[in-house]
Design an enzyme around this catalytic site. Structure first.
Site, PDB file in Angstrom:
ATOM      1  N   GLY A 650       7.166  -3.069  -0.600  1.00 36.56           N
ATOM      2  CA  GLY A 650       7.890  -2.887  -1.478  1.00 36.56           C
ATOM      3  C   GLY A 650       9.321  -2.878  -1.220  1.00 36.56           C
ATOM      4  N   GLU A 651       9.839  -2.686  -0.012  1.00 35.39           N
ATOM      5  CA  GLU A 651      11.160  -2.548   0.609  1.00 35.39           C
ATOM      6  C   GLU A 651      11.962  -3.999   0.466  1.00 35.39           C
ATOM      7  OE1 GLU A 651      11.629  -0.529   4.154  1.00 35.39           O
ATOM      8  OE2 GLU A 651      10.245   1.022   3.782  1.00 35.39           O
ATOM      9  N   SER A 652      12.871  -4.218   0.074  1.00 35.03           N
ATOM     10  CA  SER A 652      13.805  -5.328   0.268  1.00 35.03           C
ATOM     11  C   SER A 652      13.924  -6.050   1.589  1.00 35.03           C
ATOM     12  CB  SER A 652      15.070  -5.355  -0.498  1.00 35.03           C
ATOM     13  OG  SER A 652      15.675  -4.525   0.197  1.00 35.03           O
ATOM     14  N   LYS A 654      11.696  -5.711   4.182  1.00 36.44           N
ATOM     15  CA  LYS A 654      10.463  -6.132   4.465  1.00 36.44           C
ATOM     16  C   LYS A 654      10.122  -7.437   3.863  1.00 36.44           C
ATOM     17  CE  LYS A 654       8.443  -1.673   6.130  1.00 36.44           C
ATOM     18  NZ  LYS A 654       7.458  -0.870   6.008  1.00 36.44           N
ATOM     19  N   ILE A 655      10.317  -7.391   2.394  1.00 37.14           N
ATOM     20  CA  ILE A 655      10.040  -8.764   1.670  1.00 37.14           C
ATOM     21  C   ILE A 655      10.847  -9.757   2.265  1.00 37.14           C
ATOM     22  CG2 ILE A 655      10.257  -9.761  -0.558  1.00 37.14           C
ATOM     23  CD1 ILE A 655       9.940  -7.131  -1.873  1.00 37.14           C
TER      24      ILE A 655
END
Length: 1443
Positions: A650-652, A654-655
């Site tokens: 969900g973290e940007s 990590k994305i």
């Protein structure tokens, strides 16, 4: 179709042809009859028929009305027909044989009529009939004549371009039927071999057009059209097994099977305004229907037909299944709602293709590829249809594909079972009952394939990248067989059939089992990349069996690891290293492959791990991306595949990292459109955003296509991406959501397009499909997985079932389970099966109240369960363990009901040896005596046949109240027969073949059931305990070779019974006599256990006095029988001690003494069985009989004789010791000890109150003392004999004379005489040897002193005259001997005593005159002189000697 009649009217012919086309569209003319027809006549007849119909038409009739204008105005069609009629009879002669005539010459006039748009439907129909007739005559032979290819091409083109005027619907339908008939005849004729691929495709296309148009016509045309289409497909593909890739089929006529003509199809009706079926008119594209005429190379399509046209046709059939594209129907959330007609029509033809092609499809890669991808993909979608018909057809096709092509469809089969069968067969996924039933039927069909389940296990359950298909299918069958809060339904029975088919297959494979071998799976000792492990040869069982075992081991480890990882990723990786599934030093590639290829991992944890900013995690992420193959793949498809393996964090940030890795890999493999990886990254982000926008319900204003294109301007290195490229991406995302939250676990229940793409890619790299044969390589592991649920399922269905057919099915299952369990040594499984069956016999039900007379006659379930449980017991008892207790409980219940056959309930006797019933005419009561235990078949409290039945019917009452009727009598006899056929007795008589563990279990069960602590005062309980003991004894006797295993438990059980019983009863009687019986039977065979067996008889000595007294005589009889049978086998002293002790006890028992003494005589008579080991014991036993006053005196005398005769054995042994060497002294010492015990025993008997016994004992003692001269006795032994025996005996007799009443000891005078004689005789015998001993003086004084005392004995108040006479004479004789040997002299001093003086002191007290008689005066003087000369040096006159 029947044979055509050549002479008929045109109208009748037209009507008959139409009817014939319906009745027999696929009929063939008899070849012999067709050959006999004159072709010229046939052609002429057909021309006449066509002309006749044409003349009926107003148009054609008016033009032909004027004969004068005939040549001018006659139509070209009529002229050509007439011209043919004029020429036809000129053909066929020697000048122009038929082989030289091109077929198009006589076919063209008819075909011109068919193609003409001026002809009406009846005319066209007759012309088509003529063409059909010529085709069916088989005159068009590829091997004869010329121009055949031209003629066949002309026929195809003409018929497929047929035009006619529509006058009425009926005639139009008749023409369409004729067209179908001719098209099928073309493909069936031998001349079809010359057709090109293009022509075949045209034929199929035309046929399908007719079928399509039939939707607006009558039902008859619809059915006929679809039937013809199906036959056409079968005809074409029947050539497939004989066609090489790109080749042509051989010129043979295919044999076509029958098809169901009655199945209705309802293709969408499309109105066609004219009567044309030609390609120039309405096309398939106009009606949104697919066409088989896909563009192909011109060269290929003009060649003789083969694989190219088959590919096009099959592709066309597969396209008919693509319902969403062709008909515009999209799948609903949980089902596919579609019209059944088109898919069923296509599925039926596809099924025929698979059936006809079979394994030959593998030779054609393009066709195989169509099946692997397009066909199977469509089948996966149709399999979720709400229509049971469609599901059934899909399952049938997959079954055929499995049978013929399973080696090429490994992953497709896995997907089908995971996404279709496992989903549709369970109601929790929304499937209807009918869907579940169809899916279960299909699964049962698969299970009935011999190696299906074995191949599922080998290929999927033992593959780390696949689901556990076997386990899931087995669990599905087991769960589906359970009726939960509902009656038994067809699906339950179907599931049971599937389970039984699987285990029956395993049972059948046992016959082909290879010799057992030790297969030990080694622990992983070092790290290997488990996802790369391959088998060297997947076709060699010696290699792939070991391989799949190893992979299954790794897979189980991975499942454990997945559980550890899901709880704590760090500890999970450490555990992996500990099990050598990851290297000690972690590297990114191994961790990435672990994430990629291990099922069951939490995909949220995977996403979080790889999205982490840690350098190692980033490396793992990039290595993870490199495991994907995105070559030639659309970006949305690649992104779907990538995100399907984990959950996008969900973290940007990590994305960002995840999409960077994806973009780098995608650009690396697909650089065609995108200029760099940055463009790929931006587009990937854009797709994620579009996906959220389109499929998030919270977003109200959705992004349009233009918005999406505008948002992605100038991202491709400053340039725009192609609009079509972006448009395709937009619509793909809109139609199918990218699921960023995939489900966790094994397998998959939904087949998304991206997953299907991934599956097809994987199928090209997956390991080969393992084909199992009829050998049970994996059956043990498979059965271990499914045995528990299977037994439970069979048991539940058996419990719920009410019909005998289902009962028998369940029984087959139980028998198969037993066979497999026994073969693979799965004892616990067999026990579970036995326990379940025992419950169904109703014998273990505590609330059981049904009359035992009719229980197994009226209750089929109970009867089958009983028969099966004992069939299993007799066949596989070797592998039963804890199940014995339940089996025994059933047997005990049958025993209690009086239903067991007599051999089971009677005493255990060996068939080869019948024990005598009596000894000396006295009966030996059995443990089943009528006073204690009920005899089988004879109930307590009643007797006779009527009493038995009444007691069984009303066993709670004291007396029977009603007599059984004939029906009850017959039922009881049937019940007894049923139980007899169970062969319960064989369980115990054949127990010698049981495995040691099984044997121990059955004995423990018997001991537990008959334990004394469980016995109450109830006669039934005692009866059960006796019965258990009987069976225990029977098993013991039948296992004499393994008595060492059983003896301890049997002995302890009998000891518990003996020691806990204080009153006579049947149980203790059976225990005692059973113990004796065991000893009798086993002693001859088990000499090494003789001591232990005989020691057990000491239990008899521990019997309570009342119990021992009650059974003493019978015990003695058994002991006697044992001794007589086994005397030669008794070697040890301990064994003889037990026998002697038992015999000694009987000496004082009134009834038992006679039998006991007989046994003693048998042992001691003539020393037959006397040995150093038992000598003393037998002497003691003889003494007890001699002293016993029970019985006649003669027996005591006989006992004394036995004792006296035994001296001969001692003498013999003494002589034999001279050759014993170093052991001689030790043996001699034993012999001396035995002799002392003998004479001491006789001394004791010599004090008996009975005169005869007492006197005979003295004589026997004298005999034994005198006979000992031949033995190697020491002087010290003789001195002991005098002190302990002779002197003691004399003193005791003297004491009796002085202190006891003469009434108690009658006629003692004779005894005294015998005693004194014994003293004198023995002393004289040993005088020479003993005179030299230092203790001689003491011995002599003891002799003479006791003579002096006996001189003073008073008998009846006065001295005995006989003694007064005898003693002086004996003394005188002794003195003379002593004198003659120089022992008695004036100066003799022995042992420091003056022998001379002491002697005469006592002699003078006895008889003073003896001195003068022994030594007259002259001799006395000489003695005095000799004494004076050497009075200071006393000497012995005789040297001592040792005898």
């Amino acid at each position: 179709m029947g044979r055509h009649r050549l002479q008929n009217s045109a109208v009748d012919r037209n009507q008959e042809e139409s009817v014939d086309a319906v009745v027999d569209p696929g009929g063939h003319r008899d070849d012999a009859a067709a050959a006999a027809v004159d072709l010229a006549c046939v052609i002429c007849s057909e021309v006449s028929a066509v002309l006749a119909v044409m003349r009926r038409n107003v148009r054609w009739g008016r033009r032909s009305a004027s004969a004068d204008e005939d040549d001018v105005i006659e139509h070209l069609l009529i002229r050509s027909l007439k011209s043919l009629r004029r020429q036809v009879f000129s053909w066929g002669d020697a000048r122009r044989p038929w082989s030289s005539i091109e077929p198009s010459a006589y076919l063209r006039p008819f075909l011109d009529v068919v193609c003409s748009d001026e002809t009406s439907a009846p005319i066209t129909g007759v012309a088509l009939s003529s063409v059909y007739k010529i085709l069916t005559l088989d005159v068009l032979d590829p091997g004869a004549g010329t121009g055949l290819d031209t003629a066949m091409h002309l026929i195809v083109e003409s018929v497929t371009s047929c035009r006619f005027e529509v006058t009425d619907p009926a005639s139009e339908e008749a023409v369409l039927m004729k067209i179908l008939q001719v098209l099928l005849a073309i493909m069936r004729s031998r001349a079809s071999a010359v057709l090109s691929n293009q022509h075949v495709c045209t034929i199929v296309n035309t046929c399908f057009r007719v079928v399509h148009q039939a939707g607006t016509k009558g039902e008859l045309l619809q059915r006929f059209g679809r039937q013809t289409m199906h036959e056409l497909i079968r005809c074409i593909f029947s050539h497939l097994p004989n066609v090489k890739d790109g080749g042509r089929p051989p010129s043979v006529k295919p044999e076509l099977g029958a098809v169901d003509k009655d199945q209705a199809f309802g293709i969408k009706q499309v109105e066609n305004g004219n009567g044309s079926v030609g390609p120039g008119m309405t096309s398939m594209a106009d009606n949104n229907m697919p066409s088989p005429e896909a563009p192909v190379g011109a060269e290929i399509m003009v060649e003789p037909f083969g694989i190219p046209c088959m590919l096009e046709i099959f592709h066309f059939l597969c396209s008919l299944l693509n319902v969403a594209d062709q008909i515009g129907i999209s799948p609903a959330p949980n089902q596919i709602a579609l019209d059944e007609d088109v898919p069923l029509f296509a599925l039926g033809m596809i099924n025929s293709v698979i059936e006809l092609g079979g394994a030959s499809i593998c030779r054609h890669p393009k066709l195989l590829s169509l099946i692997q991808d397009e066909l199977f993909g469509n089948l996966m979608q149709l399999g979720l249809s709400v229509s049971p018909l469609i599901l059934s057809m899909v399952c049938s096709i997959v079954l055929n594909l499995y049978r013929h092509l399973r080696t090429e469809l490994k992953l497709q089969l896995e997907a089908f079972f995971s996404c279709v069968i496992l989903r549709v067969a369970q109601s929790r996924y929304g499937a209807s009952y009918h869907q579940q039933e169809v899916a279960m039927e299909a699964l049962v069909d698969f299970c009935q394939q011999t190696a299906f389940m074995a191949e599922m296990y080998a290929n999927f359950d033992c593959d780390i990248s696949c689901s556990n298909i076997f386990e899931e299918l087995a669990n599905l069958l087991s769960k589906s067989a359970f009726p939960v809060n509902c009656p038994l339904s067809s699906t339950h029975v179907l599931a049971l059939d599937g389970l039984i088919a699987v285990i029956q297959g395993m049972a059948d494979r046992i016959e082909n089992a290879p010799p057992p071998s030790e297969q030990t799976l080694q622990e992983l000792e070092e790290y290997t990349s488990f996802w790369t492990v391959k088998c060297e040869d997947y076709s060699d069982p010696d290699q792939w069996v070991k391989f799949v075992h190893r992979m299954k081991y790794i897979k189980r480890k991975l499942m454990i690891v997945a559980d550890h990882f899901n709880r704590d990723p760090k500890k999970g990786l450490e555990f992996l290293q500990g099990t050598h599934l990851l290297p000690e030093n972690l590297d990114p590639n191994s961790v990435a492959c672990f994430f990629r290829y291990t099922t069951g991992l939490d995909k949220n944890l995977i996403g979080d791990f790889m999205g982490n900013h840690d350098e190692f995690c980033v490396q793992v992420l990039h290595e993870f991306a490199r495991t994907f193959d995105f070559k030639d793949m659309n970006m949305d498809t690649a992104l779907r595949l990538f995100l399907d393996t984990f959950r996008l964090p969900g973290e940007s940030q990590k994305i960002q990292r995840v999409l960077e890795a994806f973009s780098e890999r995608y650009y690396e493999q697909s650089p065609q459109t995108l200029v760099d990886k940055d463009a790929a990254l931006i587009l990937a982000y854009s797709l994620i955003m579009l996906n959220t926008d389109q499929h998030n319900v919270q977003v109200k204003k959705k992004m349009t296509e233009e918005d999406f294109i505008r948002n992605n301007r100038r991202i491709n290195g400053g340039n725009d991406l192609p609009r079509e490229f972006l448009s395709d991406l937009y619509h793909s995302i809109c139609r199918n959501e990218i699921r960023t939250a995939p489900e966790q676990g094994f397998g998959f229940l939904e087949m998304y397009p991206s997953r299907w793409v991934d599956l097809i890619l994987k199928s090209k790299k997956t390991s080969p499909y393992i084909v199992c044969d009829s050998r049970p390589f994996l059956d043990r592991e498979m059965f271990s997985v499914m045995s528990g649920p299977t037994i439970a399922a069979i048991s539940v269905v058996f419990d719920y079932a009410e019909h005998e057919e289902i009962f028998l099915t369940c029984i087959d299952g139980f028998l198969a389970v037993a066979k497999i369990s026994a073969h693979h040594h799965l004892e616990e499984v067999l026990d579970d099966s036995v326990v379940s069956l025992c419950r169904f016999t109703t014998l273990l039900d505590s609330s059981f109240i049904e009359e035992p007379v009719t229980i197994f006659v009226d209750d089929t379930k109970a009867r089958l369960a009983l028969e099966t449980v004992f069939s299993i017991t007799n066949t596989y008892g070797d592998c039963i363990r804890t199940g014995w207790r339940n089996i025994l409980d059933c047997i005990l219940r049958l025993h209690k009901l009086g239903l067991l056959p007599a051999p089971v309930a009677s005493d255990a006797d060996d068939d080869s040896e019948s024990s005598p019933d009596s000894i000396h005419g006295k009966p030996v009561p059995s443990s089943l005596s009528t006073s204690h235990v009920q005899i089988m078949g004879t109930p307590r409290k009643s007797s006779g046949l009527i009493g038995r039945f009444s007691q069984l019917l009303y066993f709670d009452t004291e007396e029977p109240s009603l007599e059984p009727n004939e029906q009850q009598l017959a039922a009881h006899q049937r019940t007894l027969q049923i139980i007899k056929e169970c062969h319960i007795d064989s369980i115990f008589t054949e127990s010698k073949f049981l495995h040691a563990d099984s044997l121990m279990q059955i004995t423990r069960a018997l001991i537990a059931a008959g334990h004394p602590q469980k016995i109450t005062s109830s006669p039934d309980d005692e009866d059960m305990a006796v019965f258990c003991l009987e069976l225990l004894i029977a098993i013991t006797l039948n296992n004499r070779d393994r008595i060492g295993l059983l003896w301890q438990g049997v002995y302890e059980h009998i000891a518990n019974i003996v020691q806990s019983t204080v009153m006579p009863c049947a149980l203790v009687e059976k225990a005692v006599f059973g113990l004796l019986r065991i000893c009798q039977r086993l002693l001859p065979y088990k000499e090494n256990l003789a001591d232990e067996l005989l020691r057990s008889l000491q239990l008899v000595l521990k019997l309570d006095a009342r119990v021992a007294d009650a059974y003493c005589e019978n015990i003695t009889q058994e002991i006697t029988r044992l001794v007589k049978a086994n005397a030669t086998h008794l070697k040890s002293q301990m064994g003889w001690r037990t026998i002697a002790s038992l015999l000694s006890i009987t000496a004082r028992h009134p009834e038992a003494s006679e039998v006991g003494f007989e046994a003693l005589i048998f042992i001691m008579s003539e020393g037959a069985h006397i040995s150093p080991a038992n000598y003393v014991l037998l002497i003691e036993a003889s003494r007890h009989f001699a002293e016993s006053r029970v019985g006649q005196t003669d027996r005591s005398v006989r006992a004394l004789d036995l004792m006296a005769e035994s001296i001969n054995c001692l003498v013999r042994w003494s002589r034999e010791t001279r050759d014993a060497g170093d052991e001689a002294e030790k043996i001699s010492e034993g012999i001396r000890e035995m002799w002392l015990r003998l004479v001491q025993a006789l001394r004791k008997i010599s004090l008996d109150q009975r005169e005869v016994v007492r006197n005979h004992a003295l004589l026997s003692l004298q005999k034994c003392l005198v006979a000992a001269e031949g033995m190697c006795l020491l002087l010290s032994t003789w001195l002991q004999a005098f002190d302990l025996v002779i002197f003691t005996m004399l003193d005791d007799l003297l004491e009796i004379a002085q202190n006891h009443s003469p009434k108690d000891y009658r006629n003692m005078e004779g005894t005294f005489l015998h005693a004194v004689k014994l003293l004198s005789k023995v002393f004289l015998q040993l005088l020479q040897q003993l005179s030299g001993q230092s203790s001689f003086c003491k011995l002599w004084l003891g002799v003479i002193g006791r003579m002096e005392k006996y001189m003073k004995i008073k008998v009846r108040g006065r001295k005995s005259e006989k003694l007064q006479e005898l003693i002086p004479e004996l003394l005188k004789n002794i003195l003379f001997v002593m004198k003659s040997k120089g022992i008695l002299a004036k100066a003799s001093i022995v042992g420091g005593d003056n022998l001379w003086e002491l002697t005469w002191v006592h002699v003078n007290n006895i008889a003073p005159y003896l001195q003068s008689e022994v030594f007259p005066n002259q001799e006395m003087e000489q003695l005095h002189l000799g004494a004076q000369t050497d009075n200071s040096s006393p000497r012995l006159l005789a040297e001592p000697s040792v005898g």
